[in-house]
Design a protein around this motif. Sequence first.
Motif, PDB file in Angstrom:
ATOM      1  N   TYR A   1      45.190  44.189  44.291  1.00 33.22           N
ATOM      2  CA  TYR A   1      46.438  44.878  43.982  1.00 33.22           C
ATOM      3  C   TYR A   1      46.778  44.659  42.525  1.00 33.22           C
ATOM      4  O   TYR A   1      46.404  43.648  41.921  1.00 33.22           O
ATOM      5  CB  TYR A   1      47.592  44.333  44.845  1.00 33.22           C
ATOM      6  CG  TYR A   1      47.525  44.687  46.303  1.00 33.22           C
ATOM      7  CD1 TYR A   1      46.680  43.999  47.177  1.00 33.22           C
ATOM      8  CD2 TYR A   1      48.306  45.711  46.829  1.00 33.22           C
ATOM      9  CE1 TYR A   1      46.626  44.322  48.529  1.00 33.22           C
ATOM     10  CE2 TYR A   1      48.260  46.036  48.177  1.00 33.22           C
ATOM     11  CZ  TYR A   1      47.407  45.343  49.010  1.00 33.22           C
ATOM     12  OH  TYR A   1      47.359  45.665  50.352  1.00 33.22           O
TER      13      TYR A   1
ATOM     14  N   GLN B   1      50.198  44.378  40.009  1.00 34.45           N
ATOM     15  CA  GLN B   1      51.650  44.207  39.999  1.00 34.45           C
ATOM     16  C   GLN B   1      52.159  44.203  38.572  1.00 34.45           C
ATOM     17  O   GLN B   1      51.712  43.414  37.735  1.00 34.45           O
ATOM     18  CB  GLN B   1      52.078  42.915  40.710  1.00 34.45           C
ATOM     19  CG  GLN B   1      53.593  42.785  40.821  1.00 34.45           C
ATOM     20  CD  GLN B   1      54.040  41.541  41.564  1.00 34.45           C
ATOM     21  OE1 GLN B   1      53.318  40.553  41.636  1.00 34.45           O
ATOM     22  NE2 GLN B   1      55.225  41.591  42.152  1.00 34.45           N
TER      23      GLN B   1
ATOM     24  N   GLY C   1      58.566  42.844  37.691  1.00 42.29           N
ATOM     25  CA  GLY C   1      59.735  43.340  38.396  1.00 42.29           C
ATOM     26  C   GLY C   1      59.464  44.442  39.401  1.00 42.29           C
ATOM     27  O   GLY C   1      60.400  45.089  39.865  1.00 42.29           O
ATOM     28  N   ARG C   2      58.202  44.630  39.750  1.00 40.36           N
ATOM     29  CA  ARG C   2      57.853  45.678  40.700  1.00 40.36           C
ATOM     30  C   ARG C   2      57.025  45.103  41.847  1.00 40.36           C
ATOM     31  O   ARG C   2      56.486  44.014  41.763  1.00 40.36           O
ATOM     32  CB  ARG C   2      57.026  46.786  40.002  1.00 40.36           C
ATOM     33  CG  ARG C   2      57.657  47.362  38.766  1.00 40.36           C
ATOM     34  CD  ARG C   2      58.991  48.044  39.069  1.00 40.36           C
ATOM     35  NE  ARG C   2      58.870  49.142  40.000  1.00 40.36           N
ATOM     36  CZ  ARG C   2      58.615  50.396  39.631  1.00 40.36           C
ATOM     37  NH1 ARG C   2      58.447  50.702  38.379  1.00 40.36           N
ATOM     38  NH2 ARG C   2      58.540  51.339  40.555  1.00 40.36           N
ATOM     39  N   GLY C   3      56.923  45.870  42.924  1.00 40.21           N
ATOM     40  CA  GLY C   3      56.060  45.467  44.019  1.00 40.21           C
ATOM     41  C   GLY C   3      54.606  45.784  43.696  1.00 40.21           C
ATOM     42  O   GLY C   3      54.315  46.661  42.881  1.00 40.21           O
ATOM     43  N   PRO C   4      53.685  45.084  44.310  1.00 43.42           N
ATOM     44  CA  PRO C   4      52.259  45.342  44.072  1.00 43.42           C
ATOM     45  C   PRO C   4      51.839  46.738  44.526  1.00 43.42           C
ATOM     46  O   PRO C   4      52.430  47.306  45.446  1.00 43.42           O
ATOM     47  CB  PRO C   4      51.564  44.269  44.908  1.00 43.42           C
ATOM     48  CG  PRO C   4      52.586  43.209  45.111  1.00 43.42           C
ATOM     49  CD  PRO C   4      53.884  43.943  45.193  1.00 43.42           C
TER      50      PRO C   4
ATOM     51  N   PHE D   1      48.362  48.886  45.729  1.00 38.82           N
ATOM     52  CA  PHE D   1      46.991  48.748  46.207  1.00 38.82           C
ATOM     53  C   PHE D   1      46.010  49.434  45.265  1.00 38.82           C
ATOM     54  O   PHE D   1      46.257  50.548  44.791  1.00 38.82           O
ATOM     55  CB  PHE D   1      46.882  49.361  47.606  1.00 38.82           C
ATOM     56  CG  PHE D   1      45.476  49.464  48.117  1.00 38.82           C
ATOM     57  CD1 PHE D   1      44.770  50.652  48.016  1.00 38.82           C
ATOM     58  CD2 PHE D   1      44.863  48.367  48.699  1.00 38.82           C
ATOM     59  CE1 PHE D   1      43.476  50.744  48.498  1.00 38.82           C
ATOM     60  CE2 PHE D   1      43.566  48.450  49.175  1.00 38.82           C
ATOM     61  CZ  PHE D   1      42.867  49.647  49.074  1.00 38.82           C
TER      62      PHE D   1
ATOM     63  N   LEU E   1      46.215  40.854  41.720  1.00 38.94           N
ATOM     64  CA  LEU E   1      46.234  39.946  42.857  1.00 38.94           C
ATOM     65  C   LEU E   1      45.113  40.287  43.836  1.00 38.94           C
ATOM     66  O   LEU E   1      44.919  41.462  44.162  1.00 38.94           O
ATOM     67  CB  LEU E   1      47.564  40.070  43.609  1.00 38.94           C
ATOM     68  CG  LEU E   1      48.835  39.808  42.814  1.00 38.94           C
ATOM     69  CD1 LEU E   1      50.031  40.463  43.483  1.00 38.94           C
ATOM     70  CD2 LEU E   1      49.075  38.319  42.688  1.00 38.94           C
TER      71      LEU E   1
ATOM     72  N   ILE F   1      48.622  39.474  55.674  1.00 38.55           N
ATOM     73  CA  ILE F   1      47.841  39.472  54.442  1.00 38.55           C
ATOM     74  C   ILE F   1      48.343  38.372  53.530  1.00 38.55           C
ATOM     75  O   ILE F   1      49.549  38.274  53.267  1.00 38.55           O
ATOM     76  CB  ILE F   1      47.883  40.858  53.763  1.00 38.55           C
ATOM     77  CG1 ILE F   1      47.165  41.863  54.652  1.00 38.55           C
ATOM     78  CG2 ILE F   1      47.253  40.800  52.375  1.00 38.55           C
ATOM     79  CD1 ILE F   1      46.992  43.227  54.068  1.00 38.55           C
ATOM     80  N   ILE F   2      47.413  37.581  53.061  1.00 35.86           N
ATOM     81  CA  ILE F   2      47.704  36.442  52.189  1.00 35.86           C
ATOM     82  C   ILE F   2      47.210  36.764  50.783  1.00 35.86           C
ATOM     83  O   ILE F   2      46.117  37.315  50.628  1.00 35.86           O
ATOM     84  CB  ILE F   2      46.998  35.173  52.701  1.00 35.86           C
ATOM     85  CG1 ILE F   2      47.282  34.958  54.183  1.00 35.86           C
ATOM     86  CG2 ILE F   2      47.423  33.957  51.895  1.00 35.86           C
ATOM     87  CD1 ILE F   2      48.722  34.728  54.509  1.00 35.86           C
ATOM     88  N   PHE F   3      48.015  36.398  49.792  1.00 38.07           N
ATOM     89  CA  PHE F   3      47.686  36.728  48.411  1.00 38.07           C
ATOM     90  C   PHE F   3      47.243  35.517  47.610  1.00 38.07           C
ATOM     91  O   PHE F   3      47.687  34.391  47.859  1.00 38.07           O
ATOM     92  CB  PHE F   3      48.901  37.362  47.718  1.00 38.07           C
ATOM     93  CG  PHE F   3      49.139  38.779  48.121  1.00 38.07           C
ATOM     94  CD1 PHE F   3      49.804  39.075  49.299  1.00 38.07           C
ATOM     95  CD2 PHE F   3      48.680  39.821  47.337  1.00 38.07           C
ATOM     96  CE1 PHE F   3      50.004  40.393  49.686  1.00 38.07           C
ATOM     97  CE2 PHE F   3      48.875  41.134  47.712  1.00 38.07           C
ATOM     98  CZ  PHE F   3      49.541  41.417  48.895  1.00 38.07           C
TER      99      PHE F   3
ATOM    100  N   SER G   1      46.940  33.681  43.742  1.00 41.03           N
ATOM    101  CA  SER G   1      47.979  33.337  42.774  1.00 41.03           C
ATOM    102  C   SER G   1      48.119  34.367  41.659  1.00 41.03           C
ATOM    103  O   SER G   1      49.117  34.377  40.950  1.00 41.03           O
ATOM    104  CB  SER G   1      47.694  31.966  42.174  1.00 41.03           C
ATOM    105  OG  SER G   1      46.361  31.913  41.710  1.00 41.03           O
ATOM    106  N   GLY G   2      47.135  35.249  41.516  1.00 41.01           N
ATOM    107  CA  GLY G   2      47.239  36.304  40.523  1.00 41.01           C
ATOM    108  C   GLY G   2      46.674  35.918  39.165  1.00 41.01           C
ATOM    109  O   GLY G   2      46.652  34.733  38.793  1.00 41.01           O
TER     110      GLY G   2
ATOM    111  N   ARG H   1      47.187  37.190  35.187  1.00 40.98           N
ATOM    112  CA  ARG H   1      47.947  38.042  34.271  1.00 40.98           C
ATOM    113  C   ARG H   1      47.011  38.501  33.162  1.00 40.98           C
ATOM    114  O   ARG H   1      46.564  37.716  32.332  1.00 40.98           O
ATOM    115  CB  ARG H   1      49.126  37.256  33.714  1.00 40.98           C
ATOM    116  CG  ARG H   1      50.166  38.085  33.009  1.00 40.98           C
ATOM    117  CD  ARG H   1      51.439  37.289  32.747  1.00 40.98           C
ATOM    118  NE  ARG H   1      51.215  36.111  31.937  1.00 40.98           N
ATOM    119  CZ  ARG H   1      51.204  34.865  32.409  1.00 40.98           C
ATOM    120  NH1 ARG H   1      51.387  34.618  33.678  1.00 40.98           N
ATOM    121  NH2 ARG H   1      51.011  33.840  31.586  1.00 40.98           N
TER     122      ARG H   1
END
Lengths: 112, 117
Positions: free
Chosen positions: A36, A38, A41-44, A46, A89, A100-102, A104-105, A107
Amino acid sequence: SQKIEQNSEALNIQEGKTATLTCNYTNYSPAYLQWYRQDPGRGPVFLLLIRENEKEKRKERLKVTFDTTLKQSLFHITASQPADSATYLCALEPSSASKIIFGSGTRLSIRP
Amino acid sequence: GAVVSQHPSRVICKSGTSVKIECRSLDFQATTMFWYRQFPKQSLMLMATSNEGSKATYEQGVEKDKFLINHASLTLSTLTVTSAHPEDSSFYICSARDTGETNEKLFFGSGTQLSVL
């Protein structure tokens, strides 16, 4: 313990280069893995899904690989652009649960 | 594509008050919705799975009496943060799967930034 780790918290690369992000998991046996994007300030949103029987999946400038032996997925953005700057992510669904598990992402910053 | 609408996008409240966040699937039905919480520069932490017509399933460490979830229809789930405290300040995001599709991907709302004073 069960973990999903994205090794790089942040990655900075030059525009036009290929960005490669890593996702490793421990003590899971997922049937598929997802990526995903992201923005702040927004949702992820797909991007791609790759199944355990697929080695590679492509979508435009994006490419994902999945190695169930190494328990690792790599996410590549070729010909990167500043607009690709965001947090990426990885996510999986544990075989034992419908959730669903994410990770840590990572950047990602693409500099002109 | 499928759209998930989440409201409000931002809320500031006093400590001790309750805040309700709505999550709607606009063009598809979702028997299951997920609520996540995200602290600055951290990943999404699953709080609970919301099931239409039944009780939500909470993750370990999440207080079900503090974070009330209601999923009364196939297109609406609500999260109520009861007696909010400053430590509850966070970015709350809902997501849903299209029940009519076999695809496993999640569609996310735009998130709610909660600030408790």
